[in-house]
Motif scaffolding. Structure first.
Motif, PDB file in Angstrom:
ATOM      1  N   LYS A  51       0.804  -1.227   0.000  1.00 24.40           N
ATOM      2  CA  LYS A  51       0.000   0.000   0.000  1.00 24.40           C
ATOM      3  C   LYS A  51       0.834   1.274   0.000  1.00 24.40           C
ATOM      4  O   LYS A  51       0.374   2.315  -0.475  1.00 24.40           O
ATOM      5  N   SER A  52       2.024   1.224   0.566  1.00 19.57           N
ATOM      6  CA  SER A  52       2.806   2.456   0.692  1.00 19.57           C
ATOM      7  C   SER A  52       4.280   2.108   0.881  1.00 19.57           C
ATOM      8  O   SER A  52       4.643   0.950   1.126  1.00 19.57           O
ATOM      9  N   LYS A  53       5.115   3.138   0.802  1.00 18.13           N
ATOM     10  CA  LYS A  53       6.534   2.932   1.065  1.00 18.13           C
ATOM     11  C   LYS A  53       6.758   2.519   2.518  1.00 18.13           C
ATOM     12  O   LYS A  53       7.633   1.700   2.811  1.00 18.13           O
ATOM     13  N   ASP A  54       5.966   3.074   3.435  1.00 19.56           N
ATOM     14  CA  ASP A  54       6.106   2.705   4.843  1.00 19.56           C
ATOM     15  C   ASP A  54       5.856   1.210   5.034  1.00 19.56           C
ATOM     16  O   ASP A  54       6.574   0.544   5.793  1.00 19.56           O
ATOM     17  N   GLU A  55       4.837   0.688   4.361  1.00 21.28           N
ATOM     18  CA  GLU A  55       4.574  -0.744   4.463  1.00 21.28           C
ATOM     19  C   GLU A  55       5.709  -1.541   3.845  1.00 21.28           C
ATOM     20  O   GLU A  55       6.117  -2.582   4.379  1.00 21.28           O
ATOM     21  N   LEU A  56       6.266  -1.040   2.743  1.00 19.29           N
ATOM     22  CA  LEU A  56       7.394  -1.720   2.112  1.00 19.29           C
ATOM     23  C   LEU A  56       8.598  -1.764   3.048  1.00 19.29           C
ATOM     24  O   LEU A  56       9.265  -2.792   3.179  1.00 19.29           O
ATOM     25  N   LEU A  57       8.870  -0.653   3.734  1.00 21.13           N
ATOM     26  CA  LEU A  57       9.990  -0.615   4.676  1.00 21.13           C
ATOM     27  C   LEU A  57       9.782  -1.611   5.822  1.00 21.13           C
ATOM     28  O   LEU A  57      10.738  -2.258   6.277  1.00 21.13           O
ATOM     29  N   THR A  58       8.543  -1.740   6.273  1.00 15.69           N
ATOM     30  CA  THR A  58       8.241  -2.712   7.324  1.00 15.69           C
ATOM     31  C   THR A  58       8.522  -4.133   6.835  1.00 15.69           C
ATOM     32  O   THR A  58       9.125  -4.940   7.555  1.00 15.69           O
ATOM     33  N   LEU A  59       8.110  -4.421   5.620  1.00 13.73           N
ATOM     34  CA  LEU A  59       8.362  -5.747   5.040  1.00 13.73           C
ATOM     35  C   LEU A  59       9.856  -5.983   4.873  1.00 13.73           C
ATOM     36  O   LEU A  59      10.362  -7.080   5.139  1.00 13.73           O
ATOM     37  N   MET A  60      10.567  -4.954   4.452  1.00 14.99           N
ATOM     38  CA  MET A  60      12.022  -5.076   4.287  1.00 14.99           C
ATOM     39  C   MET A  60      12.709  -5.307   5.622  1.00 14.99           C
ATOM     40  O   MET A  60      13.663  -6.090   5.722  1.00 14.99           O
ATOM     41  N   GLY A  61      12.227  -4.606   6.665  1.00 14.36           N
ATOM     42  CA  GLY A  61      12.842  -4.745   7.982  1.00 14.36           C
ATOM     43  C   GLY A  61      12.752  -6.164   8.499  1.00 14.36           C
ATOM     44  O   GLY A  61      13.663  -6.643   9.194  1.00 14.36           O
ATOM     45  N   ASP A  62      11.665  -6.850   8.188  1.00 12.75           N
ATOM     46  CA  ASP A  62      11.518  -8.238   8.627  1.00 12.75           C
ATOM     47  C   ASP A  62      12.328  -9.174   7.750  1.00 12.75           C
ATOM     48  O   ASP A  62      13.015 -10.066   8.249  1.00 12.75           O
ATOM     49  N   ALA A  63      12.283  -8.956   6.434  1.00 13.64           N
ATOM     50  CA  ALA A  63      12.959  -9.866   5.506  1.00 13.64           C
ATOM     51  C   ALA A  63      14.476  -9.708   5.521  1.00 13.64           C
ATOM     52  O   ALA A  63      15.204 -10.623   5.108  1.00 13.64           O
ATOM     53  N   ALA A  64      14.970  -8.547   5.979  1.00 18.33           N
ATOM     54  CA  ALA A  64      16.413  -8.292   5.956  1.00 18.33           C
ATOM     55  C   ALA A  64      17.190  -9.245   6.851  1.00 18.33           C
ATOM     56  O   ALA A  64      18.345  -9.577   6.574  1.00 18.33           O
ATOM     57  N   MET A  65      16.564  -9.679   7.938  1.00 19.07           N
ATOM     58  CA  MET A  65      17.241 -10.573   8.876  1.00 19.07           C
ATOM     59  C   MET A  65      17.105 -12.023   8.417  1.00 19.07           C
ATOM     60  O   MET A  65      16.008 -12.478   8.084  1.00 19.07           O
ATOM     61  N   ASP A  66      18.213 -12.731   8.366  1.00 18.99           N
ATOM     62  CA  ASP A  66      18.137 -14.163   8.111  1.00 18.99           C
ATOM     63  C   ASP A  66      17.385 -14.834   9.249  1.00 18.99           C
ATOM     64  O   ASP A  66      17.255 -14.275  10.345  1.00 18.99           O
ATOM     65  N   SER A  67      16.905 -16.046   9.009  1.00 22.22           N
ATOM     66  CA  SER A  67      16.253 -16.795  10.089  1.00 22.22           C
ATOM     67  C   SER A  67      17.274 -17.082  11.184  1.00 22.22           C
ATOM     68  O   SER A  67      18.458 -17.297  10.900  1.00 22.22           O
ATOM     69  N   PRO A  68      16.853 -17.075  12.440  1.00 27.35           N
ATOM     70  CA  PRO A  68      17.810 -17.293  13.540  1.00 27.35           C
ATOM     71  C   PRO A  68      18.387 -18.699  13.491  1.00 27.35           C
ATOM     72  O   PRO A  68      17.666 -19.664  13.229  1.00 27.35           O
ATOM     73  N   PRO A  69      19.692 -18.837  13.751  1.00 27.35           N
ATOM     74  CA  PRO A  69      20.286 -20.171  13.802  1.00 27.35           C
ATOM     75  C   PRO A  69      19.868 -20.893  15.077  1.00 27.35           C
ATOM     76  O   PRO A  69      19.497 -20.241  16.067  1.00 27.35           O
ATOM     77  N   PRO A  70      19.894 -22.209  15.071  1.00 27.38           N
ATOM     78  CA  PRO A  70      19.543 -22.951  16.297  1.00 27.38           C
ATOM     79  C   PRO A  70      20.475 -22.571  17.445  1.00 27.38           C
ATOM     80  O   PRO A  70      21.679 -22.380  17.248  1.00 27.38           O
ATOM     81  N   LEU A  71      19.927 -22.467  18.636  1.00 24.29           N
ATOM     82  CA  LEU A  71      20.749 -22.164  19.805  1.00 24.29           C
ATOM     83  C   LEU A  71      21.626 -23.360  20.141  1.00 24.29           C
ATOM     84  O   LEU A  71      21.199 -24.512  20.007  1.00 24.29           O
ATOM     85  N   PRO A  72      22.841 -23.117  20.613  1.00 30.31           N
ATOM     86  CA  PRO A  72      23.705 -24.234  21.014  1.00 30.31           C
ATOM     87  C   PRO A  72      23.232 -24.835  22.329  1.00 30.31           C
ATOM     88  O   PRO A  72      22.462 -24.220  23.078  1.00 30.31           O
ATOM     89  N   ASP A  73      23.689 -26.033  22.596  1.00 28.70           N
ATOM     90  CA  ASP A  73      23.411 -26.634  23.903  1.00 28.70           C
ATOM     91  C   ASP A  73      24.149 -25.841  24.981  1.00 28.70           C
ATOM     92  O   ASP A  73      25.223 -25.289  24.737  1.00 28.70           O
ATOM     93  N   GLY A  74      23.580 -25.802  26.155  1.00 29.85           N
ATOM     94  CA  GLY A  74      24.235 -25.088  27.247  1.00 29.85           C
ATOM     95  C   GLY A  74      23.239 -24.295  28.057  1.00 29.85           C
ATOM     96  O   GLY A  74      22.032 -24.375  27.850  1.00 29.85           O
ATOM     97  N   GLU A  75      23.750 -23.491  28.980  1.00 24.98           N
ATOM     98  CA  GLU A  75      22.888 -22.706  29.859  1.00 24.98           C
ATOM     99  C   GLU A  75      22.418 -21.448  29.152  1.00 24.98           C
ATOM    100  O   GLU A  75      22.911 -21.083  28.070  1.00 24.98           O
ATOM    101  N   TRP A  76      21.488 -20.758  29.772  1.00 27.09           N
ATOM    102  CA  TRP A  76      20.863 -19.578  29.163  1.00 27.09           C
ATOM    103  C   TRP A  76      21.882 -18.504  28.799  1.00 27.09           C
ATOM    104  O   TRP A  76      21.753 -17.811  27.795  1.00 27.09           O
ATOM    105  N   ARG A  77      22.929 -18.349  29.647  1.00 28.78           N
ATOM    106  CA  ARG A  77      23.921 -17.303  29.403  1.00 28.78           C
ATOM    107  C   ARG A  77      24.637 -17.530  28.072  1.00 28.78           C
ATOM    108  O   ARG A  77      24.793 -16.604  27.264  1.00 28.78           O
TER     109      ARG A  77
END
Length: 227
Positions: A51-77
């Motif tokens: 609908k607008s450039k603002d909506e496009l920027l929102t879509l870009m902001g989400d798509a810009a980040m790769d999917s998070p990698p799996p967390l390693p084994d271990g404690e929360w820290r």
């Protein structure tokens, strides 16, 4: 010869094209008209899906980040440290991400996946839901702030490395009056700012690690108090 119909497009296609423009020319170059040109479509065809450039920027902001990698084994820290560095790495891959306005909490699927990943690191702690959310949002703010500072400083370092090394210490000594700024003068006397160019570059990474360490120590102290 009669031309065939152009293939249909959707919001994902438009977002990918906009990201290609931002990758090549920077976020300032992104406009509905420029993206339409990139895709070989009429500008009005894009507005049927975005609908607008603002909506496009929102879509870009989400798509810009790769999917998070799996967390390693271990404690929360260890898991939150891994997560924080993964966020920083993803942002550095597309620095224009930091220029996208933030108008609310995360709602995009990738943004929510990162949110879920960090919350998962805290699942076995005694923290209540609100505390987990507060910690993750605070950590996200810290990483984004460090990324913004790091990207800006990296450009400045590339333009003039000496300004971040021993020359900075010398410049401060000419400005800082020990009577007006005694604490800073004491730090200057310690030689902490007398870095060569290579050490100055490495110092940026060390500062992130130190800041992250302090943040995680604060979480640990809070958890200890709850326990």
């Amino acid at each position: 010869m009669k031309r065939g119909r152009k293939p249909t497009i959707d919001a994902a296609d438009i977002t990918r094209a906009a990201m290609a423009v931002a990758d090549a020319e920077g976020l300032a170059a992104v406009s509905m008209a420029r993206v339409a040109q990139e895709m070989g479509n009429a500008t009005m065809a894009l507005y049927r899906h975005v609908k607008s450039k603002d909506e496009l920027l929102t879509l870009m902001g989400d798509a810009a980040m790769d999917s998070p990698p799996p967390l390693p084994d271990g404690e929360w820290r260890d898991q939150l440290a891994f997560w924080s560095k993964a966020v920083l790495k993803a942002i550095r891959k597309r620095p224009w991400f930091l220029q996208i306005p933030i108008s609310g909490p995360p709602t995009g699927l990738k943004s929510l996946a990162w949110f879920d990943s960090a919350l998962g690191a805290l699942k076995d702690t005694p923290l209540v839901a609100g505390e987990k959310v507060g910690i993750v949002m605070g950590l996200m703010t810290f990483v984004h702030g460090e990324a913004r500072l790091g990207v800006t400083l990296a450009q400045g370092f590339e333009d003039d490395p000496a300004a971040f090394g021993s020359r900075y210490g010398k410049a401060l000594r000419e400005i800082v009056d020990p009577r007006r700024m005694p604490a800073l003068a004491e730090i200057l006397d310690s030689g902490v700012f007398d870095l060569d160019d290579v050490a100055a570059a490495e110092d940026v990474e060390a500062e992130f690690d130190f800041g992250l360490h302090l943040f995680l120590e604060g979480i640990a102290a809070h958890i200890g108090g709850r326990a």
